[in-house]
Design a protein around this motif. Sequence first.
Motif, PDB file in Angstrom:
ATOM      1  N   HIS A   1      15.161   3.041  14.911  1.00 47.34           N
ATOM      2  CA  HIS A   1      14.325   4.191  14.165  1.00 47.34           C
ATOM      3  C   HIS A   1      13.005   3.946  14.362  1.00 47.34           C
ATOM      4  O   HIS A   1      12.323   5.027  14.655  1.00 47.34           O
ATOM      5  N   LEU A   2      12.336   2.815  14.461  1.00 50.31           N
ATOM      6  CA  LEU A   2      10.969   2.705  14.626  1.00 50.31           C
ATOM      7  C   LEU A   2      10.456   3.258  15.956  1.00 50.31           C
ATOM      8  O   LEU A   2       9.547   3.795  16.379  1.00 50.31           O
ATOM      9  N   ALA A   3      11.462   2.880  16.988  1.00 48.12           N
ATOM     10  CA  ALA A   3      11.149   3.065  18.539  1.00 48.12           C
ATOM     11  C   ALA A   3      11.000   4.733  18.471  1.00 48.12           C
ATOM     12  O   ALA A   3      10.357   5.338  19.216  1.00 48.12           O
ATOM     13  N   LYS A   4      11.985   5.440  17.829  1.00 48.07           N
ATOM     14  CA  LYS A   4      11.992   6.754  18.008  1.00 48.07           C
ATOM     15  C   LYS A   4      10.697   7.489  17.004  1.00 48.07           C
ATOM     16  O   LYS A   4      10.524   8.772  17.538  1.00 48.07           O
ATOM     17  N   SER A   5      10.568   6.873  16.187  1.00 45.52           N
ATOM     18  CA  SER A   5       9.656   7.689  14.837  1.00 45.52           C
ATOM     19  C   SER A   5       8.035   7.547  15.468  1.00 45.52           C
ATOM     20  O   SER A   5       7.057   8.323  14.905  1.00 45.52           O
ATOM     21  N   SER A   6       7.880   6.545  16.233  1.00 44.85           N
ATOM     22  CA  SER A   6       6.377   5.931  16.486  1.00 44.85           C
ATOM     23  C   SER A   6       5.919   6.223  17.869  1.00 44.85           C
ATOM     24  O   SER A   6       6.902   5.444  18.755  1.00 44.85           O
ATOM     25  N   THR A   7       5.367   6.918  18.440  1.00 43.48           N
ATOM     26  CA  THR A   7       4.713   7.071  19.847  1.00 43.48           C
ATOM     27  C   THR A   7       3.707   5.881  20.023  1.00 43.48           C
ATOM     28  O   THR A   7       3.304   5.614  21.191  1.00 43.48           O
ATOM     29  N   ASN A   8       3.168   5.212  19.058  1.00 35.97           N
ATOM     30  CA  ASN A   8       2.121   4.152  19.212  1.00 35.97           C
ATOM     31  C   ASN A   8       2.425   2.942  18.428  1.00 35.97           C
ATOM     32  O   ASN A   8       2.420   3.079  17.327  1.00 35.97           O
ATOM     33  N   PRO A   9       2.837   1.856  19.286  1.00 40.01           N
ATOM     34  CA  PRO A   9       3.316   0.754  18.638  1.00 40.01           C
ATOM     35  C   PRO A   9       2.181   0.118  17.803  1.00 40.01           C
ATOM     36  O   PRO A   9       2.716  -0.697  16.877  1.00 40.01           O
ATOM     37  N   ALA A  10       1.277   0.407  18.265  1.00 41.40           N
ATOM     38  CA  ALA A  10      -0.100  -0.088  17.237  1.00 41.40           C
ATOM     39  C   ALA A  10      -0.008   0.430  15.884  1.00 41.40           C
ATOM     40  O   ALA A  10      -0.715  -0.178  14.976  1.00 41.40           O
ATOM     41  N   GLU A  11       0.494   1.543  15.668  1.00 39.12           N
ATOM     42  CA  GLU A  11       0.518   2.208  14.293  1.00 39.12           C
ATOM     43  C   GLU A  11       1.375   1.330  13.325  1.00 39.12           C
ATOM     44  O   GLU A  11       1.395   1.567  12.196  1.00 39.12           O
ATOM     45  N   ARG A  12       2.370   0.472  13.992  1.00 40.04           N
ATOM     46  CA  ARG A  12       3.439  -0.400  13.240  1.00 40.04           C
ATOM     47  C   ARG A  12       3.143  -1.854  13.411  1.00 40.04           C
ATOM     48  O   ARG A  12       3.869  -2.108  13.974  1.00 40.04           O
ATOM     49  N   PRO A  13       2.051  -2.607  12.716  1.00 42.66           N
ATOM     50  CA  PRO A  13       1.844  -3.801  13.227  1.00 42.66           C
ATOM     51  C   PRO A  13       2.790  -4.758  12.477  1.00 42.66           C
ATOM     52  O   PRO A  13       3.026  -5.772  13.098  1.00 42.66           O
ATOM     53  N   ASP A  14       3.690  -4.377  11.822  1.00 40.64           N
ATOM     54  CA  ASP A  14       4.685  -5.154  11.236  1.00 40.64           C
ATOM     55  C   ASP A  14       5.821  -5.177  12.250  1.00 40.64           C
ATOM     56  O   ASP A  14       6.802  -6.029  12.005  1.00 40.64           O
ATOM     57  N   TYR A  15       5.811  -4.391  13.111  1.00 37.39           N
ATOM     58  CA  TYR A  15       6.884  -4.231  14.033  1.00 37.39           C
ATOM     59  C   TYR A  15       6.359  -3.911  15.637  1.00 37.39           C
ATOM     60  O   TYR A  15       6.810  -2.874  16.117  1.00 37.39           O
ATOM     61  N   ARG A  16       5.537  -4.647  15.936  1.00 41.57           N
ATOM     62  CA  ARG A  16       4.679  -4.319  17.354  1.00 41.57           C
ATOM     63  C   ARG A  16       5.559  -3.914  18.554  1.00 41.57           C
ATOM     64  O   ARG A  16       5.180  -3.134  19.241  1.00 41.57           O
ATOM     65  N   VAL A  17       6.792  -4.598  18.757  1.00 41.44           N
ATOM     66  CA  VAL A  17       7.399  -4.514  19.873  1.00 41.44           C
ATOM     67  C   VAL A  17       8.260  -3.276  20.009  1.00 41.44           C
ATOM     68  O   VAL A  17       9.034  -3.067  20.931  1.00 41.44           O
ATOM     69  N   ALA A  18       8.246  -2.470  18.978  1.00 38.30           N
ATOM     70  CA  ALA A  18       9.222  -1.473  18.755  1.00 38.30           C
ATOM     71  C   ALA A  18       8.698  -0.029  19.315  1.00 38.30           C
ATOM     72  O   ALA A  18       7.440   0.359  18.915  1.00 38.30           O
ATOM     73  N   ASN A  19       9.245   0.204  20.685  1.00 37.90           N
ATOM     74  CA  ASN A  19       8.526   1.444  21.402  1.00 37.90           C
ATOM     75  C   ASN A  19       9.632   2.177  22.190  1.00 37.90           C
ATOM     76  O   ASN A  19      10.772   1.388  22.458  1.00 37.90           O
ATOM     77  N   ALA A  20       9.427   3.194  22.379  1.00 39.23           N
ATOM     78  CA  ALA A  20      10.500   4.117  22.999  1.00 39.23           C
ATOM     79  C   ALA A  20      11.099   3.676  24.318  1.00 39.23           C
ATOM     80  O   ALA A  20      12.157   3.825  24.829  1.00 39.23           O
ATOM     81  N   TYR A  21       9.959   3.272  24.863  1.00 41.37           N
ATOM     82  CA  TYR A  21      10.197   2.945  26.503  1.00 41.37           C
ATOM     83  C   TYR A  21      11.319   1.904  26.625  1.00 41.37           C
ATOM     84  O   TYR A  21      12.242   1.635  27.305  1.00 41.37           O
ATOM     85  N   LEU A  22      10.845   0.727  25.847  1.00 40.51           N
ATOM     86  CA  LEU A  22      11.924  -0.597  25.768  1.00 40.51           C
ATOM     87  C   LEU A  22      13.297  -0.099  25.195  1.00 40.51           C
ATOM     88  O   LEU A  22      14.056  -0.462  25.963  1.00 40.51           O
ATOM     89  N   TYR A  23      13.286   0.791  24.338  1.00 37.94           N
ATOM     90  CA  TYR A  23      14.613   0.961  23.666  1.00 37.94           C
ATOM     91  C   TYR A  23      15.345   1.991  24.692  1.00 37.94           C
ATOM     92  O   TYR A  23      16.666   1.642  24.719  1.00 37.94           O
ATOM     93  N   GLN A  24      14.622   2.770  25.284  1.00 40.97           N
ATOM     94  CA  GLN A  24      15.601   3.599  26.302  1.00 40.97           C
ATOM     95  C   GLN A  24      15.807   3.157  27.545  1.00 40.97           C
ATOM     96  O   GLN A  24      16.700   3.412  28.183  1.00 40.97           O
ATOM     97  N   THR A  25      15.127   1.956  27.870  1.00 44.46           N
ATOM     98  CA  THR A  25      15.306   1.615  29.472  1.00 44.46           C
ATOM     99  C   THR A  25      15.715   0.108  29.526  1.00 44.46           C
ATOM    100  O   THR A  25      16.230  -0.150  30.567  1.00 44.46           O
ATOM    101  N   HIS A  26      15.674  -0.681  28.510  1.00 44.47           N
ATOM    102  CA  HIS A  26      16.219  -2.038  28.549  1.00 44.47           C
ATOM    103  C   HIS A  26      17.189  -2.463  27.112  1.00 44.47           C
ATOM    104  O   HIS A  26      16.795  -1.845  26.127  1.00 44.47           O
ATOM    105  N   ASN A  27      17.851  -3.400  27.612  1.00 44.38           N
ATOM    106  CA  ASN A  27      18.622  -3.993  26.094  1.00 44.38           C
ATOM    107  C   ASN A  27      17.822  -5.313  25.938  1.00 44.38           C
ATOM    108  O   ASN A  27      17.153  -5.769  26.719  1.00 44.38           O
ATOM    109  N   PRO A  28      17.997  -5.796  24.678  1.00 44.25           N
ATOM    110  CA  PRO A  28      17.379  -6.966  24.377  1.00 44.25           C
ATOM    111  C   PRO A  28      17.292  -8.210  25.265  1.00 44.25           C
ATOM    112  O   PRO A  28      16.546  -9.013  25.720  1.00 44.25           O
ATOM    113  N   LEU A  29      18.896  -8.258  25.842  1.00 42.78           N
ATOM    114  CA  LEU A  29      19.031  -9.428  26.982  1.00 42.78           C
ATOM    115  C   LEU A  29      18.299  -9.445  28.117  1.00 42.78           C
ATOM    116  O   LEU A  29      17.650 -10.439  28.559  1.00 42.78           O
ATOM    117  N   SER A  30      18.206  -8.233  28.776  1.00 47.83           N
ATOM    118  CA  SER A  30      17.347  -8.104  29.737  1.00 47.83           C
ATOM    119  C   SER A  30      15.733  -8.361  29.603  1.00 47.83           C
ATOM    120  O   SER A  30      15.096  -8.603  30.372  1.00 47.83           O
TER     121      SER A  30
END
Length: 227
Positions: free
Chosen positions: A95-124
């Motif tokens: 939800h956070l990765a899809k709703s925010s284009t700027n991870p810095a806007e969500r300091p409570d969850y810094r690593v949530a960004n669309a690039y990681l969500y779309q290209t990698h799984n947590p294990l990789s």
Amino acid sequence: MNLLEVMFHIFDNPLYTTFGLFVPFLIIVSPLFYIKDLERLIAYRASHRSNLWIAKVLAIVQITIVFLSTAFLIALAVTALQYPVAFEWSDAYAHLAKSSTNPAERPDYRVANAYLYQTHNPLSVLVLQVLLFFASFVLVGVLSAVFAQIFQRPAVTLILVAMYWIIAQTPAGMVPPVLTFLSPQAHLLLQIRSSAFPFAVSFLYLVPTLVLSFLLGQMKTKRAILG
């Protein structure tokens, strides 16, 4: 949030990687650079002068493995009982990765960004981050050893290595972006990953820099004259 996402959140904090990891690591490895009696003993037993440098680098590698493994296991022990283990992104992350284009806007969850969500799984991401942390800290240790050979002054060595690391925390616009890129810490931050700054770019910088630092240190050691 699942366990891996929490771990990413912990190790993506620049203050933690600096004061919780980098500073203690530098304190631990720094005695390797100035114990002359130990160096003489190693050189005496070595059949070639270059073996002195190889022994020092291997010691740095071993310290790095033990140090980072300990830090990881402590963080894992603290969080393992509170969060479930999963190898897919959680609904909250998605939800956070899809709703925010700027991870810095969500300091409570810094690593949530669309690039990681779309290209990698947590294990990789975990595997890549472990390799990057290892390469970054070994590089810091090897460069510290090189600077110690060149300057022969502990204070100068520590200042240069500290600047090399913390320059990544300089506010945007204060230094040229290339200087920020040169800092190993800049390559550990998940919050700034994007299609323009994928993991491959970090490996293409860190690995050759580590190899060149190793070769420079080996060359300086061969030329050194033991007292």
